[in-house]
Design a protein around this motif. Sequence first.
Motif, PDB file in Angstrom:
ATOM      1  N   LEU A 177       0.775  -1.175  -0.098  1.00 25.15           N
ATOM      2  CA  LEU A 177       0.061   0.117   0.036  1.00 25.15           C
ATOM      3  C   LEU A 177       0.956   1.128   0.010  1.00 25.15           C
ATOM      4  CD1 LEU A 177      -2.830  -1.010   2.513  1.00 25.15           C
ATOM      5  CD2 LEU A 177      -2.797  -1.384   0.063  1.00 25.15           C
ATOM      6  N   VAL A 178       0.753   1.895  -1.056  1.00 25.65           N
ATOM      7  CA  VAL A 178       1.790   3.242  -1.205  1.00 25.65           C
ATOM      8  C   VAL A 178       1.098   4.355  -1.708  1.00 25.65           C
ATOM      9  CG1 VAL A 178       3.710   3.751  -2.844  1.00 25.65           C
ATOM     10  CG2 VAL A 178       3.196   1.211  -2.602  1.00 25.65           C
ATOM     11  N   ASN A 179       1.726   5.505  -1.013  1.00 25.42           N
ATOM     12  CA  ASN A 179       1.647   6.957  -1.047  1.00 25.42           C
ATOM     13  C   ASN A 179       2.418   7.515  -1.956  1.00 25.42           C
ATOM     14  OD1 ASN A 179      -0.143   9.306  -0.675  1.00 25.42           O
ATOM     15  ND2 ASN A 179       1.225   9.958   0.983  1.00 25.42           N
ATOM     16  N   THR A 180       2.247   7.824  -3.141  1.00 26.84           N
ATOM     17  CA  THR A 180       3.116   8.622  -3.790  1.00 26.84           C
ATOM     18  C   THR A 180       2.726  10.133  -3.967  1.00 26.84           C
ATOM     19  OG1 THR A 180       3.485   6.373  -5.198  1.00 26.84           O
ATOM     20  CG2 THR A 180       4.212   8.628  -6.204  1.00 26.84           C
ATOM     21  N   GLN A 181       3.787  10.990  -3.882  1.00 30.39           N
ATOM     22  CA  GLN A 181       3.495  12.210  -4.028  1.00 30.39           C
ATOM     23  C   GLN A 181       4.223  12.881  -5.159  1.00 30.39           C
ATOM     24  OE1 GLN A 181       4.641  14.231  -0.260  1.00 30.39           O
ATOM     25  NE2 GLN A 181       2.920  13.648   0.809  1.00 30.39           N
ATOM     26  N   ILE A 182       3.664  13.573  -6.173  1.00 24.67           N
ATOM     27  CA  ILE A 182       4.230  14.118  -7.291  1.00 24.67           C
ATOM     28  C   ILE A 182       4.075  15.550  -7.423  1.00 24.67           C
ATOM     29  CG2 ILE A 182       3.950  14.221  -9.844  1.00 24.67           C
ATOM     30  CD1 ILE A 182       4.477  11.422  -8.620  1.00 24.67           C
ATOM     31  N   TYR A 183       5.335  16.155  -7.819  1.00 30.65           N
ATOM     32  CA  TYR A 183       5.442  17.915  -7.767  1.00 30.65           C
ATOM     33  C   TYR A 183       4.622  18.264  -8.799  1.00 30.65           C
ATOM     34  CZ  TYR A 183      10.070  17.247  -4.941  1.00 30.65           C
ATOM     35  OH  TYR A 183      10.729  17.352  -4.272  1.00 30.65           O
ATOM     36  N   ALA A 184       4.162  19.639  -8.527  1.00 28.86           N
ATOM     37  CA  ALA A 184       3.441  20.399  -9.564  1.00 28.86           C
ATOM     38  C   ALA A 184       4.710  20.979 -10.397  1.00 28.86           C
ATOM     39  CB  ALA A 184       2.840  21.485  -9.200  1.00 28.86           C
ATOM     40  N   PRO A 185       4.352  20.742 -11.833  1.00 32.64           N
ATOM     41  CA  PRO A 185       5.454  21.250 -12.868  1.00 32.64           C
ATOM     42  C   PRO A 185       5.554  22.860 -12.957  1.00 32.64           C
ATOM     43  CG  PRO A 185       3.700  20.516 -14.018  1.00 32.64           C
ATOM     44  CD  PRO A 185       3.322  20.115 -12.370  1.00 32.64           C
ATOM     45  N   THR A 186       4.576  23.408 -12.291  1.00 34.88           N
ATOM     46  CA  THR A 186       4.587  24.999 -12.603  1.00 34.88           C
ATOM     47  C   THR A 186       4.008  25.534 -11.080  1.00 34.88           C
ATOM     48  OG1 THR A 186       2.094  25.256 -13.104  1.00 34.88           O
ATOM     49  CG2 THR A 186       3.768  24.584 -14.930  1.00 34.88           C
TER      50      THR A 186
END
Length: 841
Positions: free
Chosen positions: A262-271
Motif C-alpha cells: 500500500l503506497v502513497n506517492t507524491q508528485i511535484y507540480a511542474p508550475t
Amino acid sequence: MMAHHSMDDRDSPDKGFDSGKYVRYTPEQVEALERVYAECPKPSSLRRQQLIRECPILCNIEPRQIKVWFQNRRCREKQRKESARLQTVNRKLSAMNKLLMEENDRLQKQVSNLVYENGFMKHRIHTASGTTTDNSCESVVVSGQQRQQQNPTHQHPQRDVNNPANLLSIAEETLAEFLCKATGTAVDWVQMIGMKPGPDSIGIVAVSRNCSGIAARACGLVSLEPMKVAEILKDRPSWFRDCRCVETLNVIPTGNGGTIELVNTQIYAPTTLAAARDFWTLRYSTSLEDGSYVVCERSLTSATGGPNGPLSSSFVRAKMLSSGFLIRPCDGGGSIIHIVDHVDLDVSSVPEVLRPLYESSKILAQKMTVAALRHVRQIAQETSGEVQYSGGRQPAVLRTFSQRLCRGFNDAVNGFVDDGWSPMSSDGGEDITIMINSSSAKFAGSQYGSSFLPSFGSGVLCAKASMLLQNVPPLVLIRFLREHRAEWADYGVDAYSAASLRATPYAVPCVRTGGFPSNQVILPLAQTLEHEEFLEVVRLGGHAYSPEDMGLSRDMYLLQLCSGVDENVVGGCAQLVFAPIDESFADDAPLLPSGFRVIPLDQKTNPNDHQSASRTRDLASSLDGSTKTDSETNSRLVLTIAFQFTFDNHSRDNVATMARQYVRNVVGSIQRVALAITPRPGSMQLPTSPEALTLVRWITRSYSIHTGADLFGADSQSCGGDTLLKQLWDHSDAILCCSLKTNASPVFTFANQAGLDMLETTLVALQDIMLDKTLDDSGRRALCSEFAKIMQQGYANLPAGICVSSMGRPVSYEQATVWKVVDDNESNHCLAFTLVNWSFV
C-alpha cells in the motif's frame, strides 16, 4: 628452430610462421607470453629481447617468432571482441524481432476489432430507422477499452488492510487489466512519431487515443536481468524527476510468492499555477508462469474497495488506473520490458489554460514512461562499462548531482508547507511570489548537502513566477538561456549567490539592468545516451570596473543541468537548472538550485507538420546549425522561473527586494528574447524598421562611393529599400557593422543573417559583443595598421584570418573588406565589415 611441445598442446592456436618454419609453444611458454601481453599487448623490440633474457623457457624461441606471436595474439583478441559484439547485436535483433512480431499480432487483433466494430456500426446506422435497438451482449460489440468503460464498476466494501485474502482479489484484477494494456488491445495505442524500433533505439512508444484519463506504453530491450530491472523501476524517485516521495505504508506477502504494498506517492507540480498531485495505490509484485516478473499498480478508491489512504491539504488526489511494468527474460541474457502508465490527473482543479498539460498523453510518455526506459538503459550501459565520463567521477555520483538539482528546483517551485516554506508579504504586485524557509531540518536533506547554510545565514528565500509565451520554440528558448547567459543574468546577483558558499558574506547588490559582461565557459561533465540531458560546469569570469566592484572580478562556478533538448521529442518539457559551487566541487557539495522550466501546452497539432526552416533562422536555432523547429502555429508554452538566495536576519527584506526585482528583470529579458526568436509567418525575420532600411541604404551607398564597385552587383543601386535589405540579409558572406567611437571599445550594431550565424548570436544580443573580443591578435593588428587608411580613403582590404564567435568557436575567413559608412550628411556613422567565405574551424 622448433620449440619443444607436448601432444596435449597440439591444438594450441599460439603458433607463428617465419621463413617457412613452424613453431608450437608449450603451456609454460604460452603462460609467460600471456603475462607480458596482459601488461603490454604491443611490446617493443627491446622489451621482447628482455623477455627472452628473463624467461629461460623462451630462450629457444627467436625474437622474430616472439614478435609474430604478439601479432597473432592481438589479431585473435580483436576477432574475439568483434565476435562478441556481433553476438550481442544478433541477440538484440532476435529479441527485438520477437518484440515486433508480438506487437504486430497485437495490432492485427486491434485492426480486426476495429473492422468488426465498423461493420457493426454501419449495420446499426442502416437499420436504425426501422428496428428497435438491441442492447443484448450478442448484438453490442465494443472494444476492450469500451467494455472496460461501459461495464459498471462493482462497489466493494471497505477491506481490512491486514487481510491479504481481501486485497488479493483487487491485486489479481489489477494484474489482468494491466496485462491487457501491456500486451493486448484494452487501449487503442497510437505509436508516437519519431520513435523507431531497432537494436539501439529507445524502443516502441505509443500513447492512448480516446480512453479515460491519459496513458502511455513503451516496450524495449535492456541488457539487465529481470530482477535488477524491477529493483530499478520500483525506485520511482530515482528516474521520475517529478516524484517527490514514495512511502510504503504496508507490505503484505501473498500465498503465491508475490507481494502487495500500500503506497502513497507524491508528485511535484511542474508550475506555480496548480497544486501538486498524489496517488494512493495498491502495488502488486509477482512472477508469472512463463518466468516473467510483473509489478502492477492502481489507485484504491471507494469504487475498488480497500483501505483509505492519508490525505494532505498540499496535494490533489489523482487516480492511477491499472499501470505497471512487465519484465520478460531474453534468451542469452537481458530483458524485454513493457511499461504502461495510465492516470487521471483530475483536471477540474487546474486553470483552463494549463489543462492541456494535464490532458496530454505525449507529455506523460516523455516524463514517465520513456524516462523509465531511458533510465534502465542508462544503468545497463554504465554497468557494462560502455559509458565514459570525464573528471574521474563515477556515473552514480554524477547522476546524484542531476537528481539533487532537479529535486531542489522542484522544492522551490512547489514550496510545500511541511518543508518549512511560508509566503512573504507582497509589494502590491502579484506577478512574483516570494517564499522563505528558515527550517534547519529542511536543509539537512541530501539535495542540499550535509551543512548547507553558512554561519552567517539563517534561511533561504525563493522568488518564483510562471508566464505564458506564444509561438516560442521551447528548445530554442532553453538553448538561448543556456548559451547566452549574459542576456538575462546579473553578474552581481550571481556573485551574491556564490558568496553563500563562503564564510564571509557579500553585500546584497542592487540589481543592474545591464549586469556586468562576463566570459562564460561551459565544461561538460556527462550526458545521457540519447543526449536529451547533460550535466556541466559553467565558469563565469567577471570584470571589475571600480573598487566597489572588486567582489565581481573573481571567477565563479555553476553546476548546471540542461534537459529536454532532444530535437526529436514530441510532447516533452525542457529545463535549465543551475546552482553555485566552489572550486573544490566535492561529491557532497551543497546545492541551492535555481532555473527555468519550459512546457509546451498545445499538443494537438500534427507533429509531422513542421514549418519551413526559414521561419526559425534566428539566434538560437543557428547555435548548432539546426534548421528544424519544434514550434507550431499558435502554440503556447508555460515558462516557470525560480531563483533561490540565502539571507540572514538583518538582510531578509533587502534580499527579498533584490530577488523580486531580479526575477522581474529576467522576465522582461525573456519576453524581449522571445520576441526576437519567435518564428514569424511569411518570410525571414528581417528587421523591417525604417532605421534598418536607412542603414542598409547607407551601407551600400558608402561601399559604392569608397570602392567604386557595387556591393550586390551592378543592378543593386536601382533597387528599392526593401529589396536592398533582403539582398543584404540573404548575402552568403557575413556583413557586420560596428560603432565608430574613439572613447570606447567598438561594439557590433548590426549584422545580416550570415553574420549572426557566424557570431552565433541575434540582433538582440549583438550589441553586447565587442569587436576587439571577436578578432584575434593578428586581425586586431591588421585593422589597427589600416585604420588611418580606412578613415582617409574610406576602405581597406584585410588578409585572411581567424575570428571568434560569441560561443568561443574559431571562425576562419578568406578575406575581409572594411569600409566607412557615412550618413546623408556625409558624417561618419559606423564601420562595416564583409568577411568572405567564412566557416567554423
